[in-house]
Motif scaffolding. Sequence first.
Motif, mmCIF file in Angstrom:
data_model
loop_
_atom_site.group_PDB
_atom_site.id
_atom_site.type_symbol
_atom_site.label_atom_id
_atom_site.label_comp_id
_atom_site.label_asym_id
_atom_site.label_seq_id
_atom_site.Cartn_x
_atom_site.Cartn_y
_atom_site.Cartn_z
ATOM 1 N N GLY A 1 0.825 -1.183 0.000
ATOM 2 C CA GLY A 1 0.000 0.000 0.000
ATOM 3 C C GLY A 1 0.862 1.236 0.000
ATOM 4 N N VAL A 2 0.282 2.326 -0.416
ATOM 5 C CA VAL A 2 0.976 3.611 -0.488
ATOM 6 C C VAL A 2 0.078 4.701 0.078
ATOM 7 N N LEU A 3 0.659 5.609 0.845
ATOM 8 C CA LEU A 3 -0.029 6.794 1.333
ATOM 9 C C LEU A 3 0.897 7.970 1.125
ATOM 10 N N ALA A 4 0.392 9.033 0.515
ATOM 11 C CA ALA A 4 1.196 10.243 0.304
ATOM 12 C C ALA A 4 0.544 11.412 1.030
ATOM 13 N N THR A 5 1.364 12.187 1.717
ATOM 14 C CA THR A 5 0.916 13.438 2.331
ATOM 15 C C THR A 5 1.703 14.555 1.658
ATOM 16 N N SER A 6 1.553 15.771 2.140
ATOM 17 C CA SER A 6 2.279 16.879 1.521
ATOM 18 C C SER A 6 3.785 16.786 1.720
ATOM 19 N N ASP A 7 4.229 16.037 2.735
ATOM 20 C CA ASP A 7 5.672 15.977 2.987
ATOM 21 C C ASP A 7 6.238 14.568 3.164
ATOM 22 N N ARG A 8 5.375 13.530 3.135
ATOM 23 C CA ARG A 8 5.872 12.174 3.317
ATOM 24 C C ARG A 8 5.145 11.188 2.410
ATOM 25 N N VAL A 9 5.842 10.090 2.102
ATOM 26 C CA VAL A 9 5.259 8.978 1.361
ATOM 27 C C VAL A 9 5.549 7.718 2.171
ATOM 28 N N PHE A 10 4.505 6.901 2.386
ATOM 29 C CA PHE A 10 4.616 5.667 3.141
ATOM 30 C C PHE A 10 4.331 4.512 2.200
ATOM 31 N N ASP B 1 5.726 -3.013 2.818
ATOM 32 C CA ASP B 1 6.301 -4.215 2.233
ATOM 33 C C ASP B 1 5.804 -5.378 3.081
ATOM 34 N N ASP B 2 4.745 -6.040 2.601
ATOM 35 C CA ASP B 2 4.129 -7.112 3.387
ATOM 36 C C ASP B 2 5.082 -8.284 3.579
ATOM 37 N N LYS B 3 5.913 -8.567 2.580
ATOM 38 C CA LYS B 3 6.854 -9.687 2.685
ATOM 39 C C LYS B 3 7.887 -9.446 3.782
ATOM 40 N N GLU B 4 8.451 -8.239 3.814
ATOM 41 C CA GLU B 4 9.473 -7.909 4.818
ATOM 42 C C GLU B 4 8.882 -7.374 6.118
ATOM 43 N N LYS B 5 7.574 -7.115 6.119
ATOM 44 C CA LYS B 5 6.885 -6.575 7.298
ATOM 45 C C LYS B 5 7.486 -5.241 7.733
ATOM 46 N N THR B 6 7.665 -4.355 6.759
ATOM 47 C CA THR B 6 8.187 -3.031 7.053
ATOM 48 C C THR B 6 7.314 -1.976 6.391
ATOM 49 N N ILE B 7 7.440 -0.758 6.887
ATOM 50 C CA ILE B 7 6.856 0.415 6.241
ATOM 51 C C ILE B 7 8.027 1.345 5.944
ATOM 52 N N GLU B 8 8.192 1.676 4.679
ATOM 53 C CA GLU B 8 9.256 2.573 4.249
ATOM 54 C C GLU B 8 8.691 3.987 4.217
ATOM 55 N N VAL B 9 9.439 4.941 4.764
ATOM 56 C CA VAL B 9 8.984 6.326 4.837
ATOM 57 C C VAL B 9 9.951 7.195 4.044
ATOM 58 N N LEU C 1 13.562 8.335 4.590
ATOM 59 C CA LEU C 1 13.704 8.899 5.922
ATOM 60 C C LEU C 1 13.904 7.819 6.981
ATOM 61 N N GLU C 2 13.136 6.747 6.869
ATOM 62 C CA GLU C 2 13.242 5.687 7.860
ATOM 63 C C GLU C 2 12.541 4.431 7.375
ATOM 64 N N THR C 3 12.863 3.344 8.032
ATOM 65 C CA THR C 3 12.157 2.091 7.852
ATOM 66 C C THR C 3 11.549 1.734 9.190
ATOM 67 N N ILE C 4 10.252 1.527 9.195
ATOM 68 C CA ILE C 4 9.579 1.049 10.395
ATOM 69 C C ILE C 4 9.553 -0.461 10.253
ATOM 70 N N GLY C 5 10.376 -1.134 11.032
ATOM 71 C CA GLY C 5 10.576 -2.557 10.824
ATOM 72 C C GLY C 5 10.139 -3.424 11.978
#
Length: 134
Positions: A1-10, A13-21, A29-33
């Motif tokens: 899935g993808v979510l975009a705001t005015s300053d960030r994109v999320f 990755d369901d396989k790796e169980k992470t959210i890339e920011v 910016l970061e990986t929420i892992g």
Amino acid sequence: GVLATSDRVFITDDKEKTIEVFDAELNKLETIGDIDNRVGLHVEFNESFALDSSGNLLFCDNRNRKVIVYNFATEEFSHFGDFGGFPDELSVLEVAASSDGKLIAVTDLVMHKLFLFNSDYEQIQEISIENLIG
């Protein structure tokens, strides 16, 4: 899935169980892992994301029938929805939030219902969508 705001994109990755920011220029910016261990569940992402009024990231976990909340400030997870009868049980979920994040809408595509929550994740309304979309 993808979510975009005015300053960030999320991006999930369901396989790796992470959210890339990423920032607006797509600099990472970061990986929420380690989401499964940190939430204490075997999470199944779908394409649905939102931000609440506090800037917390909301995403659906269809396997566990929950809306997962990630707090960027504390780097902690919480959730609403649980097994055992709605409003605590949700299934095949989609989540969206108003532009100010104060109203959170969750659709349950199995129950054919729309549930509205306030920014404290308290249910404020429930309607059947079966007749609205058919």
